[in-house]
Write a protein that holds these residues in place. Sequence first.
Motif, short mmCIF file in Angstrom:
data_model
loop_
_atom_site.label_atom_id
_atom_site.label_comp_id
_atom_site.label_asym_id
_atom_site.label_seq_id
_atom_site.Cartn_x
_atom_site.Cartn_y
_atom_site.Cartn_z
N ALA A 1 44.93 -8.39 -33.66
CA ALA A 1 45.16 -9.41 -32.66
C ALA A 1 45.31 -8.69 -31.31
N MET A 2 45.01 -9.41 -30.23
CA MET A 2 45.08 -8.81 -28.89
C MET A 2 45.96 -9.67 -27.99
N GLY A 3 46.55 -9.01 -27.00
CA GLY A 3 47.44 -9.73 -26.12
C GLY A 3 47.35 -9.25 -24.68
N TRP A 4 47.85 -10.08 -23.79
CA TRP A 4 48.00 -9.73 -22.38
C TRP A 4 49.49 -9.67 -22.05
N ALA B 1 50.20 -13.64 -23.19
CA ALA B 1 49.37 -14.44 -24.09
C ALA B 1 48.87 -13.57 -25.23
N ALA B 2 48.56 -14.19 -26.36
CA ALA B 2 48.05 -13.49 -27.53
C ALA B 2 47.00 -14.31 -28.24
N ILE B 3 46.11 -13.61 -28.93
CA ILE B 3 45.05 -14.27 -29.69
C ILE B 3 44.83 -13.49 -30.97
N ASN B 4 44.63 -14.20 -32.07
CA ASN B 4 44.46 -13.50 -33.34
C ASN B 4 43.04 -12.95 -33.47
N TRP B 5 42.78 -12.28 -34.58
CA TRP B 5 41.51 -11.56 -34.73
C TRP B 5 40.31 -12.50 -34.62
N SER B 6 40.39 -13.67 -35.24
CA SER B 6 39.25 -14.59 -35.25
C SER B 6 39.14 -15.41 -33.97
N GLY B 7 40.22 -15.48 -33.21
CA GLY B 7 40.22 -16.33 -32.03
C GLY B 7 40.70 -17.74 -32.30
N ALA B 8 41.05 -18.03 -33.53
CA ALA B 8 41.43 -19.40 -33.90
C ALA B 8 42.86 -19.74 -33.47
N ASN B 9 43.70 -18.74 -33.36
CA ASN B 9 45.11 -18.97 -33.02
C ASN B 9 45.50 -18.23 -31.75
N THR B 10 46.30 -18.90 -30.92
CA THR B 10 46.77 -18.31 -29.69
C THR B 10 48.25 -18.61 -29.49
N ILE C 1 43.62 -17.57 -23.08
CA ILE C 1 43.15 -16.30 -23.62
C ILE C 1 41.97 -16.54 -24.56
N SER C 2 41.01 -15.65 -24.54
CA SER C 2 39.86 -15.74 -25.44
C SER C 2 39.37 -14.33 -25.73
N ARG C 3 38.49 -14.21 -26.71
CA ARG C 3 37.95 -12.90 -27.04
C ARG C 3 36.51 -13.03 -27.48
#
Length: 122
Positions: free
Chosen positions: A32-35, A48-57, A69-71
């Motif tokens: 997961a990635m975050g700012w 902000a944070a987003i999980n590996w798939s982008g489905a959860n923030t 947030i997006s990836r």
Amino acid sequence: AQLVESGGGLVQAGGSLRLSCAAPTRLFRANAMGWFRQAPGREREFVAAINWSGANTNYADSVKGRFTISRDNTKNTVYLQMDSLEPEDTAVYYCNAINPLLRIGRPLFDAWGQGTQVNVSS
């Protein structure tokens, strides 16, 4: 390889900016990635944070409804769209891998990029 943030700048209150963070492949695709951001004289804080798939923030209350947030997993890049910016958003913004329990808002590693400066004038 390291984290490289970009997209910061000077904007008037109410304006928008889009930040980008290019991450090493091995780090990006496994996590997961975050700012995060750090204002002068203050501790670095979760944004902000987003999980590996982008489905959860998850978002800090102070930015909820204004930031998104997006990836892009094909580009190893995470983005932060910032709308309705306020002077209180002025800070250096950083990205990092983040604990997969997004609500915790805690970075996984203590290695940071150079960040990108955001200045919001009133």
